[in-house]
Design a protein around this motif. Structure first.
Motif, PDB file in Angstrom:
ATOM      1  N   ASP A  19      10.020  -7.790 -13.359  1.00  0.00           N
ATOM      2  CA  ASP A  19       8.733  -8.079 -12.746  1.00  0.00           C
ATOM      3  C   ASP A  19       8.584  -7.151 -11.546  1.00  0.00           C
ATOM      4  N   ILE A  20       7.504  -6.403 -11.559  1.00  0.00           N
ATOM      5  CA  ILE A  20       7.282  -5.357 -10.562  1.00  0.00           C
ATOM      6  C   ILE A  20       6.002  -5.697  -9.804  1.00  0.00           C
ATOM      7  N   THR A  21       6.085  -5.704  -8.491  1.00  0.00           N
ATOM      8  CA  THR A  21       4.936  -6.044  -7.668  1.00  0.00           C
ATOM      9  C   THR A  21       4.745  -4.974  -6.604  1.00  0.00           C
ATOM     10  N   ARG A  22       3.481  -4.618  -6.359  1.00  0.00           N
ATOM     11  CA  ARG A  22       3.160  -3.628  -5.320  1.00  0.00           C
ATOM     12  C   ARG A  22       1.781  -3.947  -4.782  1.00  0.00           C
ATOM     13  N   GLU A  23       1.645  -3.973  -3.448  1.00  0.00           N
ATOM     14  CA  GLU A  23       0.345  -4.202  -2.817  1.00  0.00           C
ATOM     15  C   GLU A  23      -0.233  -2.874  -2.352  1.00  0.00           C
ATOM     16  N   PHE A  24      -1.568  -2.838  -2.274  1.00  0.00           N
ATOM     17  CA  PHE A  24      -2.288  -1.628  -1.876  1.00  0.00           C
ATOM     18  C   PHE A  24      -3.311  -1.962  -0.805  1.00  0.00           C
ATOM     19  N   GLU A  25      -3.549  -1.016   0.072  1.00  0.00           N
ATOM     20  CA  GLU A  25      -4.561  -1.156   1.124  1.00  0.00           C
ATOM     21  C   GLU A  25      -5.910  -0.659   0.592  1.00  0.00           C
ATOM     22  N   ALA A  26      -6.248  -1.084  -0.596  1.00  0.00           N
ATOM     23  CA  ALA A  26      -7.480  -0.663  -1.268  1.00  0.00           C
ATOM     24  C   ALA A  26      -7.903  -1.784  -2.220  1.00  0.00           C
ATOM     25  N   PRO A  27      -9.178  -1.877  -2.528  1.00  0.00           N
ATOM     26  CA  PRO A  27      -9.639  -2.937  -3.436  1.00  0.00           C
ATOM     27  C   PRO A  27      -9.180  -2.714  -4.878  1.00  0.00           C
ATOM     28  N   VAL A  28      -9.210  -3.798  -5.649  1.00  0.00           N
ATOM     29  CA  VAL A  28      -8.815  -3.751  -7.061  1.00  0.00           C
ATOM     30  C   VAL A  28      -9.553  -2.635  -7.798  1.00  0.00           C
ATOM     31  N   GLU A  29     -10.843  -2.491  -7.545  1.00  0.00           N
ATOM     32  CA  GLU A  29     -11.638  -1.505  -8.278  1.00  0.00           C
ATOM     33  C   GLU A  29     -11.089  -0.085  -8.106  1.00  0.00           C
ATOM     34  N   ALA A  30     -10.665   0.247  -6.899  1.00  0.00           N
ATOM     35  CA  ALA A  30     -10.130   1.591  -6.647  1.00  0.00           C
ATOM     36  C   ALA A  30      -8.773   1.777  -7.312  1.00  0.00           C
ATOM     37  N   VAL A  31      -7.925   0.748  -7.258  1.00  0.00           N
ATOM     38  CA  VAL A  31      -6.594   0.853  -7.862  1.00  0.00           C
ATOM     39  C   VAL A  31      -6.720   0.919  -9.382  1.00  0.00           C
ATOM     40  N   PHE A  32      -7.601   0.109  -9.947  1.00  0.00           N
ATOM     41  CA  PHE A  32      -7.796   0.146 -11.403  1.00  0.00           C
ATOM     42  C   PHE A  32      -8.338   1.514 -11.837  1.00  0.00           C
ATOM     43  N   ARG A  33      -9.332   2.041 -11.077  1.00  0.00           N
ATOM     44  CA  ARG A  33      -9.908   3.347 -11.417  1.00  0.00           C
ATOM     45  C   ARG A  33      -8.832   4.437 -11.419  1.00  0.00           C
TER      46      ARG A  33
END
Length: 161
Positions: A19-33
């Motif tokens: 199980d791999i988890t990582r947080e981003f300082e960006a919204p879901v839409e940007a990470v998905f794109r």
């Protein structure tokens, strides 16, 4: 760039999944794109020092991909898979195969979660065919590749803000 969001890889001894988890300082839409757009994906996937070349990209449910990563000394590594399910800004279910270990195909369920303040979390449940394949991937630099790849993704996302 120093990251404040480490990749957390949890692998239970005796099991063939991680199980791999990582947080981003960006919204879901940007990470998905950044996972969907071939030029963005090419720019961040994999460890630093490798050039990525996409040889096939069909990002949709039922589609597939193949890419090669090359080192400065000319050695090239190939990866491929299929996109089983793609739901925008929600989930990608895909296979992943390092061509250096044929038939050792893993299944990734990658979920995109919104967090407060325009942040997001990526949660990836990866199932390998055997414990030995998981151990091999870890020994061959999976953690380094993920850490450095997500650091590059952080840099791309920061540049877009």
């Amino acid at each position: 760039m120093n990251t404040t969001n480490p990749v957390v890889i949890e692998a239970t001894p005796g099991q063939s999944y991680a199980d791999i988890t990582r947080e981003f300082e960006a919204p879901v839409e940007a990470v998905f794109r950044a996972h969907a757009d071939p030029e963005l994906f090419r720019a961040w996937i994999g460890p630093r020092g490798y050039e990525t070349r996409l040889t096939h990209w069909d990002f949709r449910t039922g589609g597939g991909y193949r890419f090669e990563q090359g080192e400065a000394d000319g050695e090239t590594y190939g990866f491929r898979g299929v996109f089983h399910t793609v739901r925008e800004n929600e989930v990608i279910i895909q296979t992943f195969e390092y061509e250096g270990a044929p038939d050792a195909v893993s299944l990734d369920v990658i979920r995109f979660e919104a967090l407060p303040d325009g942040r997001s979390r990526l949660v990836d449940h990866t199932v390998f065919p055997t414990i030995e394949v998981l151990d091999m991937m870890m020994a061959q630099g999976m953690e380094r590749g993920m850490n450095e790849g997500y650091e590059k993704l952080d840099e791309l996302l920061a540049a877009e803000r």
